[in-house]
Design a protein around this motif. Structure first.
Motif, PDB file in Angstrom:
ATOM      1  N   VAL A  36      46.346  35.025  43.277  1.00  0.00           N
ATOM      2  CA  VAL A  36      45.749  35.514  42.030  1.00  0.00           C
ATOM      3  C   VAL A  36      46.436  36.791  41.574  1.00  0.00           C
ATOM      4  O   VAL A  36      46.819  36.929  40.400  1.00  0.00           O
ATOM      5  CB  VAL A  36      44.237  35.743  42.222  1.00  0.00           C
ATOM      6  CG1 VAL A  36      43.653  36.470  41.020  1.00  0.00           C
ATOM      7  CG2 VAL A  36      43.521  34.413  42.410  1.00  0.00           C
ATOM      8  N   SER A  37      46.595  37.765  42.489  1.00  0.00           N
ATOM      9  CA  SER A  37      47.216  39.033  42.106  1.00  0.00           C
ATOM     10  C   SER A  37      48.665  38.836  41.677  1.00  0.00           C
ATOM     11  O   SER A  37      49.111  39.403  40.677  1.00  0.00           O
ATOM     12  CB  SER A  37      47.138  40.022  43.271  1.00  0.00           C
ATOM     13  OG  SER A  37      47.815  39.503  44.410  1.00  0.00           O
ATOM     14  N   THR A  43      50.075  36.065  40.469  1.00  0.00           N
ATOM     15  CA  THR A  43      50.109  35.364  39.184  1.00  0.00           C
ATOM     16  C   THR A  43      49.737  36.297  38.039  1.00  0.00           C
ATOM     17  O   THR A  43      50.388  36.300  36.980  1.00  0.00           O
ATOM     18  CB  THR A  43      49.144  34.163  39.219  1.00  0.00           C
ATOM     19  OG1 THR A  43      49.503  33.297  40.311  1.00  0.00           O
ATOM     20  CG2 THR A  43      49.205  33.382  37.920  1.00  0.00           C
ATOM     21  N   LEU A  44      48.682  37.099  38.243  1.00  0.00           N
ATOM     22  CA  LEU A  44      48.250  37.997  37.178  1.00  0.00           C
ATOM     23  C   LEU A  44      49.279  39.089  36.905  1.00  0.00           C
ATOM     24  O   LEU A  44      49.447  39.512  35.755  1.00  0.00           O
ATOM     25  CB  LEU A  44      46.910  38.625  37.553  1.00  0.00           C
ATOM     26  CG  LEU A  44      45.717  37.663  37.526  1.00  0.00           C
ATOM     27  CD1 LEU A  44      44.459  38.378  37.968  1.00  0.00           C
ATOM     28  CD2 LEU A  44      45.526  37.069  36.144  1.00  0.00           C
ATOM     29  N   LEU A  97      50.669  39.428  33.339  1.00  0.00           N
ATOM     30  CA  LEU A  97      50.526  40.716  32.671  1.00  0.00           C
ATOM     31  C   LEU A  97      51.890  41.280  32.274  1.00  0.00           C
ATOM     32  O   LEU A  97      52.056  41.785  31.154  1.00  0.00           O
ATOM     33  CB  LEU A  97      49.801  41.703  33.580  1.00  0.00           C
ATOM     34  CG  LEU A  97      49.611  43.126  33.023  1.00  0.00           C
ATOM     35  CD1 LEU A  97      48.806  43.073  31.736  1.00  0.00           C
ATOM     36  CD2 LEU A  97      48.933  44.022  34.048  1.00  0.00           C
ATOM     37  N   PHE A 144      43.357  38.930  27.812  1.00  0.00           N
ATOM     38  CA  PHE A 144      43.797  39.120  29.195  1.00  0.00           C
ATOM     39  C   PHE A 144      42.646  38.969  30.187  1.00  0.00           C
ATOM     40  O   PHE A 144      42.812  38.308  31.229  1.00  0.00           O
ATOM     41  CB  PHE A 144      44.470  40.476  29.374  1.00  0.00           C
ATOM     42  CG  PHE A 144      44.924  40.726  30.780  1.00  0.00           C
ATOM     43  CD1 PHE A 144      46.045  40.088  31.292  1.00  0.00           C
ATOM     44  CD2 PHE A 144      44.207  41.579  31.618  1.00  0.00           C
ATOM     45  CE1 PHE A 144      46.449  40.297  32.591  1.00  0.00           C
ATOM     46  CE2 PHE A 144      44.610  41.787  32.921  1.00  0.00           C
ATOM     47  CZ  PHE A 144      45.746  41.148  33.404  1.00  0.00           C
ATOM     48  N   PRO A 145      41.425  39.555  29.978  1.00  0.00           N
ATOM     49  CA  PRO A 145      40.324  39.282  30.921  1.00  0.00           C
ATOM     50  C   PRO A 145      39.998  37.805  31.033  1.00  0.00           C
ATOM     51  O   PRO A 145      39.692  37.309  32.127  1.00  0.00           O
ATOM     52  CB  PRO A 145      39.154  40.083  30.326  1.00  0.00           C
ATOM     53  CG  PRO A 145      39.793  41.157  29.520  1.00  0.00           C
ATOM     54  CD  PRO A 145      41.029  40.537  28.955  1.00  0.00           C
ATOM     55  N   TRP A 205      42.544  36.327  33.214  1.00  0.00           N
ATOM     56  CA  TRP A 205      42.286  36.694  34.609  1.00  0.00           C
ATOM     57  C   TRP A 205      41.199  35.812  35.209  1.00  0.00           C
ATOM     58  O   TRP A 205      41.329  35.308  36.330  1.00  0.00           O
ATOM     59  CB  TRP A 205      41.883  38.163  34.672  1.00  0.00           C
ATOM     60  CG  TRP A 205      41.581  38.632  36.064  1.00  0.00           C
ATOM     61  CD1 TRP A 205      42.469  38.993  37.026  1.00  0.00           C
ATOM     62  CD2 TRP A 205      40.279  38.760  36.652  1.00  0.00           C
ATOM     63  NE1 TRP A 205      41.810  39.348  38.175  1.00  0.00           N
ATOM     64  CE2 TRP A 205      40.464  39.219  37.981  1.00  0.00           C
ATOM     65  CE3 TRP A 205      38.988  38.545  36.191  1.00  0.00           C
ATOM     66  CZ2 TRP A 205      39.411  39.453  38.835  1.00  0.00           C
ATOM     67  CZ3 TRP A 205      37.930  38.784  37.040  1.00  0.00           C
ATOM     68  CH2 TRP A 205      38.141  39.231  38.343  1.00  0.00           C
ATOM     69  N   VAL A 257      42.562  32.182  35.630  1.00  0.00           N
ATOM     70  CA  VAL A 257      43.515  32.077  36.741  1.00  0.00           C
ATOM     71  C   VAL A 257      42.790  32.178  38.070  1.00  0.00           C
ATOM     72  O   VAL A 257      43.051  31.407  39.007  1.00  0.00           O
ATOM     73  CB  VAL A 257      44.598  33.180  36.618  1.00  0.00           C
ATOM     74  CG1 VAL A 257      45.444  33.250  37.887  1.00  0.00           C
ATOM     75  CG2 VAL A 257      45.491  32.895  35.421  1.00  0.00           C
ATOM     76  N   ARG A 258      41.850  33.120  38.166  1.00  0.00           N
ATOM     77  CA  ARG A 258      41.094  33.283  39.410  1.00  0.00           C
ATOM     78  C   ARG A 258      40.288  32.030  39.733  1.00  0.00           C
ATOM     79  O   ARG A 258      40.256  31.564  40.881  1.00  0.00           O
ATOM     80  CB  ARG A 258      40.173  34.500  39.278  1.00  0.00           C
ATOM     81  CG  ARG A 258      39.434  34.867  40.552  1.00  0.00           C
ATOM     82  CD  ARG A 258      38.699  36.186  40.350  1.00  0.00           C
ATOM     83  NE  ARG A 258      37.971  36.581  41.538  1.00  0.00           N
ATOM     84  CZ  ARG A 258      36.711  36.234  41.792  1.00  0.00           C
ATOM     85  NH1 ARG A 258      36.061  35.503  40.922  1.00  0.00           N
ATOM     86  NH2 ARG A 258      36.123  36.631  42.911  1.00  0.00           N
TER      87      ARG A 258
END
Length: 455
Positions: free
Chosen positions: A11-12, A14-15, A19, A163-164, A167, A170-171
């Protein structure tokens, strides 16, 4: 050291990539928007300059007029600070006509064709078709900056707002994709010395199928190795028990015949060694039973009568006083025989390695603890740490095989009991105390114990 889960890493990672891509895209969109807006506003200045050609045509028809200071002012209603300003000047730099929001001096001192940036205006200068005048059109700088900023904000703001949502999506998607791995992890975690069954088929992606097959193959090999080891220990102990019993009987008869001869001491030594081998076979049998996982049952029984029976039996065998005190009932879950093996070994160690002048004390507390203490010289932390290893004994001349505490540790794991060995006894300078603590989920409530007692 802090450990990250695989889902957190995916997750991190990918984000961070998303981003970074959004930031780069925002910068490119902002630059492109600025370029396009600036170009469009410059075109508007050129269009206004073209319209002013008609005014210059009138000036050329009327001929040269006396120049007023600051030029003639063309006044229109509704003009504000955002409105375009213009000036018409002669080729010698005399200001002839200007809008009411234009300054009284030329926008730029040098009349050359092109765009100019001055503190308050973006100015476009172009000569008239006749060549007798110059047209200067200016746009307030703050208005142009405001227009560019708004255009960039309209282009970039949706990316920031979404973006949120990106997130969260994706999560959610990564965690959903990681569910098969979580299921496989839980299945592997549930496997142990008493549960080596193959992992059932799972809905796994191609990347995890090989791991699933490898784990099942490893479990199969481990089960085979452990089964072979347990079968060898059990069969060997069973096969040796009868010959050792017969040997011990014959040696006792021989010792009686040689009682007053010079060979009596040798017969006694042989008898002691035969008994030692017998005890070793008994411990191996216990170890094979314990490692087979027989304690992993949900049977419920009262532990106190088991302990009382073992204490009385050892008192008769070893002629050693064992004092039992504390709670009269302690309900636990597990196999009664295996619990008997655990406390038989603990009591044997306390009797064999304790002082014969002091009794072995056994205390059952209301908080599901069983404390066994005996008097002896204090043991060092190094000896206490090594005592639980198989076939490792402390510095003692007492009889033993070195398997007692190893068997105790195996049983405690299956009964989910916590065992603590402390030496010397707290508040004293001698002795050793072993505490067996059963978790609350493995014991019966005191109220139920009292009810059973009343019945």
């Amino acid at each position: 050291m802090k450990r990250w889960s695989l889902a957190s890493r995916v997750v991190s990672g990918t984000l961070i990539i998303v981003l970074g891509a959004l930031v780069l895209l925002s910068v490119l969109v902002a630059a492109f928007t600025r370029y396009e807006v600036t170009e469009r506003l410059d075109n508007s200045l050129q269009e206004v300059a073209e319209r002013l050609e008609f005014v210059i045509g009138e000036l050329d028809k009327n001929g040269p007029t006396s120049a007023l200071p600051g030029g003639q002012i063309a006044r229109l209603p509704g003009v504000n600070r955002r409105t375009l300003a213009y000036q018409i000047a002669s080729t010698d730099g005399q200001l002839e006509v200007r809008s009411q929001n234009a300054p009284e001096t030329l926008f730029v001192p040098h009349l050359e064709t092109g765009f100019y940036n001055i503190p308050s205006f973006r100015v476009y200068v172009v000569p008239s078709v006749s060549g007798h005048h110059y047209i200067l059109v200016g746009e307030p700088t703050f208005h142009r900056t405001e227009a560019v900023r708004r255009a960039i904000l309209i282009s970039v703001l949706p990316m920031v707002i979404f973006f949120p949502a990106i997130w969260l999506l994706v999560r959610w998607r990564v965690r959903r994709a990681m569910q098969p791995l979580t299921s496989l992890q839980q299945e592997i975690r549930s496997r142990g010395g008493a549960n080596l069954t193959p992992i059932p088929p799972l809905d796994l992606p191609v990347e995890l199928v090989a791991i699933h097959s490898a784990v099942n193959l490893l479990l199969e090999r481990l089960e085979m190795a452990l089964s072979t080891e347990r079968a060898f220990a059990a069969n060997a102990a069973h096969e040796l028990r009868n010959p050792i019993g017969a040997l011990l009987a014959q040696v006792q008869i021989l010792r009686g015949l040689l009682q007053h001869s010079e060979h009596a001491e040798r017969a006694t030594t042989i008898m002691h060694q035969a008994r030692r081998i017998g005890r070793m076979m008994e411990k191996l049998l216990q170890l094979s039973r314990v490692t087979s996982g027989i304690a992993l049952t949900e049977d419920r029984f009262d532990l106190v009568p088991v302990i009382r029976f073992l204490a009385q039996e050892l008192e008769r065998e070893k002629s050693q006083t064992i004092e039992l005190s504390g709670a009269s009932h302690l309900m636990i879950r597990g196999d009664m025989d295996t619990a008997g093996i655990l406390f038989r070994n603990l009591l044997e160690n306390a009797v064999l390695h304790g002082s014969s002048l002091q009794p072995v004390r056994l205390l059952v507390t209301d908080d599901s603890r069983v404390l066994i203490s005996n008097d002896c010289d204090p043991l060092t932390p190094e000896i206490l740490q090594d005592m639980e290893k198989p076939f490792v004994r402390g510095k003692t001349d007492a009889e033993g095989s070195g398997l007692g505490l190893a068997i105790v540790r195996q049983v405690s794991l299956q009964l989910q009991a916590d065992i603590t060995v402390t030496s010397p006894i707290p508040g004293k300078t001698r002795g050793i105390i072993v505490t067996v603590h059963f978790p609350p989920g493995n014991t019966g409530a005191n109220a139920r114990s009292e009810k059973i007692k009343a019945i």
